[in-house]
Design a protein around this motif. Structure first.
Motif, PDB file in Angstrom:
ATOM      1  N   PHE A 144      66.404 -19.173  20.105  1.00 27.52           N
ATOM      2  CA  PHE A 144      66.193 -19.019  18.662  1.00 27.52           C
ATOM      3  C   PHE A 144      67.168 -17.976  18.141  1.00 27.52           C
ATOM      4  O   PHE A 144      67.386 -16.934  18.750  1.00 27.52           O
ATOM      5  CB  PHE A 144      64.763 -18.570  18.381  1.00 27.52           C
ATOM      6  N   HIS A 156      73.322 -26.752  16.919  1.00 28.58           N
ATOM      7  CA  HIS A 156      72.063 -26.586  16.191  1.00 28.58           C
ATOM      8  C   HIS A 156      71.132 -27.756  16.454  1.00 28.58           C
ATOM      9  O   HIS A 156      71.534 -28.920  16.368  1.00 28.58           O
ATOM     10  CB  HIS A 156      72.332 -26.466  14.691  1.00 28.58           C
ATOM     11  N   SER A 159      65.843 -26.572  12.502  1.00 23.65           N
ATOM     12  CA  SER A 159      65.536 -25.441  11.645  1.00 23.65           C
ATOM     13  C   SER A 159      64.095 -25.019  11.924  1.00 23.65           C
ATOM     14  O   SER A 159      63.291 -25.809  12.418  1.00 23.65           O
ATOM     15  CB  SER A 159      65.708 -25.818  10.174  1.00 23.65           C
ATOM     16  N   ALA A 160      63.779 -23.773  11.632  1.00 20.89           N
ATOM     17  CA  ALA A 160      62.448 -23.269  11.999  1.00 20.89           C
ATOM     18  C   ALA A 160      61.897 -22.345  10.928  1.00 20.89           C
ATOM     19  O   ALA A 160      61.741 -21.137  11.135  1.00 20.89           O
ATOM     20  CB  ALA A 160      62.517 -22.537  13.343  1.00 20.89           C
ATOM     21  N   PRO A 233      56.715 -20.751  13.256  1.00 19.34           N
ATOM     22  CA  PRO A 233      57.525 -21.915  12.881  1.00 19.34           C
ATOM     23  C   PRO A 233      56.648 -23.164  12.811  1.00 19.34           C
ATOM     24  O   PRO A 233      56.107 -23.615  13.818  1.00 19.34           O
ATOM     25  CB  PRO A 233      58.556 -22.002  14.017  1.00 19.34           C
ATOM     26  N   GLU A 255      63.186 -18.918   6.198  1.00 19.42           N
ATOM     27  CA  GLU A 255      63.946 -19.347   7.367  1.00 19.42           C
ATOM     28  C   GLU A 255      64.874 -18.218   7.808  1.00 19.42           C
ATOM     29  O   GLU A 255      65.765 -17.804   7.064  1.00 19.42           O
ATOM     30  CB  GLU A 255      64.763 -20.604   7.053  1.00 19.42           C
ATOM     31  N   GLY A 258      67.158 -20.631  13.656  1.00 22.41           N
ATOM     32  CA  GLY A 258      66.824 -21.968  14.121  1.00 22.41           C
ATOM     33  C   GLY A 258      66.918 -22.022  15.630  1.00 22.41           C
ATOM     34  O   GLY A 258      67.186 -21.021  16.298  1.00 22.41           O
ATOM     35  N   TYR A 259      66.708 -23.216  16.171  1.00 19.70           N
ATOM     36  CA  TYR A 259      66.800 -23.407  17.621  1.00 19.70           C
ATOM     37  C   TYR A 259      68.133 -24.062  17.956  1.00 19.70           C
ATOM     38  O   TYR A 259      68.544 -25.029  17.311  1.00 19.70           O
ATOM     39  CB  TYR A 259      65.621 -24.240  18.117  1.00 19.70           C
ATOM     40  N   TRP A 260      68.792 -23.515  18.978  1.00 20.32           N
ATOM     41  CA  TRP A 260      70.144 -23.914  19.337  1.00 20.32           C
ATOM     42  C   TRP A 260      70.229 -24.219  20.831  1.00 20.32           C
ATOM     43  O   TRP A 260      69.600 -23.543  21.654  1.00 20.32           O
ATOM     44  CB  TRP A 260      71.141 -22.791  19.024  1.00 20.32           C
TER      45      TRP A 260
END
Length: 292
Positions: A144, A156, A159-160, A233, A255, A258-260
């Protein structure tokens, strides 16, 4: 540089035990033979890998850098040999995953990946967003953040946006955002989350004194048990929302990352890595529906 495999193995085992004697027992060699193998390797490299200390051996900086590379290499060799034994050659894929993503997204989709790519033997190591790709011998890490980690390539995934959630029993007495000032606001180790959420809502954040957690999974469990309100999230706790274990409070969300999917830029992608990345991209990127 042509390095002898026996010497590399002798160093790797000695480094794990920090003892030539115990390494000799594992390798079925004498202590003298192990020591000589290591000396030969040091002579080839022109660097000392060990230094002697009162209680035995300690790794030099060069030894510390070499050890995780060899551990990973020998584990891969052993894994490959095991696949030949059972007659089904598989490729091991080691992935570090922040626990929230593992439980909230990856595990529910795991069967699909295994069915589609049976040649991949996935090994998943969960963490609390603290990961060392090289030191942990990982092919990928899902983490994250903002996508900027030194020496890595990042893709990417999701989104979180964060929203406040709590147990249904607590939600029944919270009717306006200002009511949160009377409740315990549970905190994660990212200290700016509540302040950013209240700013998004157009209000000043109250003084935060609630418990702090290093895992969103534990944070969510505390909220579900009535310990307070947590910022979580939404997409990764959709099952808790649908099942009524947690209730979302208010429409405001913020926001902060995000998670990558990340890998070292020096790590060449294997067929298993490519299969995993392409599957994740198809399954995640562009998906906007809650819980998909």
């Amino acid at each position: 540089m042509d390095l002898p495999l026996n010497a590399l193995r002798a160093f790797e085992v000695s480094a794990r035990h920090l003892s030539f004697t115990r390494a000799g027992l594992e390798l079925h060699l004498t202590q003298t033979a192990v020591s000589q193998h290591v000396k030969n390797l040091e002579d080839r490299l022109g660097k000392k890998l060990f230094r002697r200390v009162p209680k035995g051996l300690a790794l030099t900086d060069e030894g510390l850098a070499l050890l995780p590379v060899l551990v990973d290499a020998f584990e891969r060799i052993e894994s490959s040999l095991e696949t030949f034994k059972v007659g089904h050659q598989k490729e091991v894929l080691s992935v570090g995953v922040v626990g929230t993503f593992a439980v909230g997204w990856l595990l529910p989709h795991m069967r699909e990946f295994q069915t589609r790519y049976p040649f991949v033997e996935l090994r998943m190591f969960t963490n609390n967003n603290r990961v060392d790709l090289a030191g942990d011998g990982l092919d990928y890490a899902i983490r994250f953040g903002d996508g900027h980690w030194h020496g890595t390539e990042a893709v990417h995934l999701l989104s979180a946006p964060l929203a406040p959630m709590c147990a249904p029993s607590m939600a029944s007495r919270i009717h306006a955002i200002r009511d949160l000032g009377r409740e315990t606001l549970l905190r994660s180790y990212r200290a700016d989350e509540w302040a950013a959420w209240f700013k998004q809502a157009g209000l000043e954040s109250p003084l935060l004194t609630g418990p702090m957690f290093d895992s969103s999974l534990v944070l969510a469990d505390a909220a579900a048990q009535g310990a307070g309100v947590a910022l979580l999230p939404m997409r990764l706790f959709s099952r808790d929302l649908r099942g009524g274990r947690l209730v979302r409070l208010f429409d405001t969300q913020v926001e902060l990352g995000g998670y990558w999917l990340t890998r070292l830029t020096t790590r060449r992608e294997t067929p298993a890595m490519l299969a995993f990345r392409e599957w994740l991209e198809r399954r995640c990127v562009g998906s906007t529906e809650l819980g998909t």
